[in-house]
Write a protein that holds these residues in place. Structure first.
Motif, PDB file in Angstrom:
ATOM      1  N   GLU A   1       0.838  -1.204   0.000  1.00 14.13           N
ATOM      2  CA  GLU A   1       0.000   0.000   0.000  1.00 14.13           C
ATOM      3  C   GLU A   1       0.870   1.249   0.000  1.00 14.13           C
ATOM      4  N   PHE A   2       1.897   1.273   0.847  1.00 14.46           N
ATOM      5  CA  PHE A   2       2.793   2.431   0.946  1.00 14.46           C
ATOM      6  C   PHE A   2       3.461   2.692  -0.399  1.00 14.46           C
ATOM      7  N   GLU A   3       3.950   1.643  -1.050  1.00 12.66           N
ATOM      8  CA  GLU A   3       4.670   1.806  -2.312  1.00 12.66           C
ATOM      9  C   GLU A   3       3.743   2.250  -3.440  1.00 12.66           C
ATOM     10  N   SER A   4       2.495   1.769  -3.430  1.00  9.13           N
ATOM     11  CA  SER A   4       1.524   2.224  -4.436  1.00  9.13           C
ATOM     12  C   SER A   4       1.246   3.712  -4.276  1.00  9.13           C
ATOM     13  N   LEU A   5       1.102   4.159  -3.033  1.00  8.98           N
ATOM     14  CA  LEU A   5       0.849   5.584  -2.791  1.00  8.98           C
ATOM     15  C   LEU A   5       2.087   6.423  -3.101  1.00  8.98           C
ATOM     16  N   ALA A   6       3.258   5.880  -2.830  1.00  8.74           N
ATOM     17  CA  ALA A   6       4.486   6.609  -3.162  1.00  8.74           C
ATOM     18  C   ALA A   6       4.561   6.865  -4.662  1.00  8.74           C
ATOM     19  N   GLU A   7       4.231   5.860  -5.462  1.00  7.89           N
ATOM     20  CA  GLU A   7       4.226   6.038  -6.919  1.00  7.89           C
ATOM     21  C   GLU A   7       3.149   7.015  -7.349  1.00  7.89           C
TER      22      GLU A   7
ATOM     23  N   ALA B   1      -2.401   8.107   9.193  1.00  8.65           N
ATOM     24  CA  ALA B   1      -3.660   7.674   8.590  1.00  8.65           C
ATOM     25  C   ALA B   1      -4.862   8.259   9.320  1.00  8.65           C
ATOM     26  N   ASP B   2      -5.888   8.542   8.548  1.00  9.88           N
ATOM     27  CA  ASP B   2      -7.157   9.007   9.120  1.00  9.88           C
ATOM     28  C   ASP B   2      -8.045   7.784   9.343  1.00  9.88           C
ATOM     29  N   ARG B   3      -7.905   7.137  10.485  1.00 10.59           N
ATOM     30  CA  ARG B   3      -8.675   5.924  10.766  1.00 10.59           C
ATOM     31  C   ARG B   3     -10.137   6.228  11.083  1.00 10.59           C
ATOM     32  N   LYS B   4     -10.506   7.503  11.163  1.00 11.86           N
ATOM     33  CA  LYS B   4     -11.914   7.838  11.357  1.00 11.86           C
ATOM     34  C   LYS B   4     -12.757   7.437  10.153  1.00 11.86           C
ATOM     35  N   LEU B   5     -12.089   7.200   9.036  1.00 11.71           N
ATOM     36  CA  LEU B   5     -12.813   6.717   7.855  1.00 11.71           C
ATOM     37  C   LEU B   5     -13.518   5.398   8.135  1.00 11.71           C
ATOM     38  N   LEU B   6     -12.879   4.545   8.918  1.00 11.54           N
ATOM     39  CA  LEU B   6     -13.386   3.189   9.091  1.00 11.54           C
ATOM     40  C   LEU B   6     -14.702   3.148   9.846  1.00 11.54           C
ATOM     41  N   PRO B   7     -14.846   3.825  11.005  1.00 10.26           N
ATOM     42  CA  PRO B   7     -16.181   3.837  11.625  1.00 10.26           C
ATOM     43  C   PRO B   7     -17.220   4.571  10.787  1.00 10.26           C
TER      44      PRO B   7
ATOM     45  N   LYS C   1       1.825  13.312   2.132  1.00  2.00           N
ATOM     46  CA  LYS C   1       0.696  12.857   1.313  1.00  2.00           C
ATOM     47  C   LYS C   1       0.473  11.358   1.466  1.00  2.00           C
ATOM     48  N   ILE C   2       1.558  10.591   1.496  1.00  2.00           N
ATOM     49  CA  ILE C   2       1.442   9.138   1.656  1.00  2.00           C
ATOM     50  C   ILE C   2       0.816   8.806   3.005  1.00  2.00           C
ATOM     51  N   ALA C   3       1.346   9.408   4.063  1.00  2.00           N
ATOM     52  CA  ALA C   3       0.875   9.093   5.416  1.00  2.00           C
ATOM     53  C   ALA C   3      -0.587   9.461   5.599  1.00  2.00           C
ATOM     54  N   ASN C   4      -0.994  10.617   5.085  1.00  2.00           N
ATOM     55  CA  ASN C   4      -2.364  11.072   5.282  1.00  2.00           C
ATOM     56  C   ASN C   4      -3.377  10.287   4.448  1.00  2.00           C
ATOM     57  N   ARG C   5      -2.939   9.716   3.331  1.00  2.00           N
ATOM     58  CA  ARG C   5      -3.843   8.939   2.469  1.00  2.00           C
ATOM     59  C   ARG C   5      -3.910   7.466   2.900  1.00  2.00           C
ATOM     60  N   SER C   6      -2.850   6.981   3.509  1.00  2.00           N
ATOM     61  CA  SER C   6      -2.755   5.557   3.843  1.00  2.00           C
ATOM     62  C   SER C   6      -3.786   5.137   4.880  1.00  2.00           C
ATOM     63  N   ILE C   7      -4.077   3.826   4.894  1.00  2.00           N
ATOM     64  CA  ILE C   7      -4.964   3.240   5.893  1.00  2.00           C
ATOM     65  C   ILE C   7      -4.158   2.548   6.994  1.00  2.00           C
ATOM     66  N   LEU C   8      -2.964   2.068   6.671  1.00 11.81           N
ATOM     67  CA  LEU C   8      -2.192   1.264   7.614  1.00 11.81           C
ATOM     68  C   LEU C   8      -0.980   1.982   8.205  1.00 11.81           C
ATOM     69  N   VAL C   9      -0.710   3.224   7.806  1.00 13.29           N
ATOM     70  CA  VAL C   9       0.401   3.980   8.386  1.00 13.29           C
ATOM     71  C   VAL C   9      -0.118   4.743   9.605  1.00 13.29           C
TER      72      VAL C   9
END
Length: 474
Positions: A18-24, A178-184, A60-68
């Motif tokens: 996931e991290f590498e996909s967002l990095a690209e 990551a913004d884990r508030k997305l999940l609830p 940008k990667i950290a804020n978009r990621s789900i697992l970071v």
């Protein structure tokens, strides 16, 4: 520059892909990313160092990621607080001073991994950081700069977590997380329209990140069901389009206010471009139409919760009856007959569809089931001459069954020569690797007893007691 990436300790195989996909996606070359472990850490540890071109890309990667969980500029680390103090004091002043200015606000947060630290001890350790010359004001609610004091314990491997043989302490400035508030917000139990195969929100967001969904891209799901995957792609701004063989799902749902469309309306997302009643085995696209989608994301029916279906019906496919046209007066409310659709055929059709309809560099992201014979994953996945497999992320669901998220990138244009090569590859794959899928044994294997059979009378009926990392199995 090197940053400390702290992952959430779950879905371990998904974290780096996931991290590498967002990095690209954000401009870094994923194949050139450098990773390294902190001293004394296991590869399954949530702590990894990563080298990124700029702080803007890192954020940008950290804020978009789900697992970071967080990405940090580390000012110092050590095995003790004395070593940590020495490392922080030796960190270059030109890197520290902009964040210590009098007109700034800051906050120091304590976190630990592998143990619980009482609140009083946390406060004492934060106060002990007074040797750092902060000149700004403390703001606990909305600081300009967040600093983290992170401690890992030398707990060995007694509690099921990856072993750390020595205590390690980190101090650094937060770049993003990551913004884990997305999940609830997007959790399935609050979703208006659900089906038995609705994709979990966390995994759906991970799939959308693997596919690099973003504004301006068109994402297609050929097995759309209740639209869980497309909802995740639409959240990231992508245009979406879906298809399903069951017309009752895409057209009717459970009424005008409980259908696929209502799921998008519930979250205020852009509505799909279209939802089609279509068969993956007989795609509806006109001849010559190609390279239309930027990504295809799906969870094909592989016979665990739902079996695959294709148009035709048993009698038609066996030649008992010939092709027929539904009379005009019977077309309203008509539900076409269908027949069983094996996974091997389904995946072949999916790869063929993606080879035709994806743009060059487009991504195909889909789940593939695996029966496990050991603790290691040793499986040959479906191939296609148009695609390069760049990531395979396993999610173990039982002692014998797991599903693997495959991410493939289109690297060659589709033509007749490619079509024939793909057909031959499919025949070889079908003959040598998926006999158990053709024979329909997956459902029986998945729903067998929770422990493996044994011929030894002393161990028969005894569950496997081997310690496993908790994150590997969720």
């Amino acid at each position: 520059m090197w940053y400390l990436c702290v992952f959430y300790h779950r879905l371990l195989d998904y974290r780096k892909p996931e991290f590498e996909s967002l990095a690209e996606l954000f401009g870094a070359e994923s194949h050139s990313l450098e990773w390294k472990l902190p001293q004394h850490h296991h590869p399954d540890s949530p702590f990894h160092y990563v080298n990124l071109p700029s702080e803007d890309i890192a954020r940008k990667i950290a804020n978009r990621s789900i697992l970071v969980k967080g990405l940090y500029e580390i000012w110092g680390e050590g095995s003790s607080y004395e070593e940590l103090k020495e490392a922080i004091n030796s960190y270059p002043d030109d890197r520290k001073l902009p964040y210590l200015a009098p007109d700034s606000t800051f906050r120091i947060i304590f976190d630990s991994f592998g143990k619980v630290v009482p609140f009083e001890d946390q406060t004492a350790r934060i106060k002990a950081m007074d040797y750092i010359p902060f000149q700004g004001r403390v703001n606990l609610k909305c600081p300009e700069h967040k600093f983290w004091l992170i401690e890992t314990d030398d707990y060995g491997s007694a509690n099921g977590l990856p072993p750390v043989v020595d205590k390690r302490i980190f101090f650094g400035r937060e770049i993003g997380g990551a913004d884990r508030k997305l999940l609830p917000t997007y959790q399935l139990k609050s979703r208006k329209y659900l089906g038995p195969t609705a994709m979990d929100a966390e995994v759906a967001f991970l799939m959308a990140n693997q596919a690099q969904a973003m504004p301006g891209k068109l994402v297609y799901d050929p097995f759309v069901g209740t639209g869980s995957i497309l909802v995740a792609a639409a959240h990231f701004g992508a245009m979406t389009m879906g298809a399903d063989i069951d017309i009752r799902v895409v057209r009717d749902g459970r009424g005008p206010d409980c259908n696929v469309w209502s799921n998008f309306k519930q979250y205020g997302l852009q509505m799909p471009v279209s939802l089609l009643r279509a068969d993956n085995n007989l795609p509806p696209w006109r001849p010559g139409l190609k390279e239309m989608f930027d990504a295809i994301i799906c969870d094909p029916p592989y016979g665990v919760r739902a079996g695959g279906r294709k148009s035709g019906g048993r009698k038609l496919l066996k030649g008992v009856v010939g092709p027929y046209t539904v009379p005009e007066e019977k077309r309203t409310g008509h539900i076409p007959s269908t027949a069983a659709y094996s996974l091997a055929e389904c995946v072949h059709d999916l790869l063929d569809l993606a080879a035709k309809m994806l743009v060059m560099g487009g991504r195909l992201v889909y789940f593939y089931p695996v029966l496990r014979d050991s603790d290691t994953l040793d499986v040959e996945f479906p191939k296609h001459p148009c695609f390069k497999l760049i990531a395979s992320c396993e999610q173990i669901l039982s002692y014998r069954y797991s599903r693997v998220l495959l991410t493939m990138v289109k690297i060659a244009p589709y033509n007749d020569e490619i079509k024939e090569a793909a057909r031959l590859q499919h025949l070889d794959f079908k003959e040598n690797h998926v006999k158990w899928l053709e024979e329909g044994n997956l459902h029986a294997a998945v729903f067998s007893p929770d422990f493996p059979p044994s011929d030894d009378p002393d161990t028969k009926g005894v569950k496997d007691t081997k310690k496993k990392y908790r994150g590997k199995y969720v």
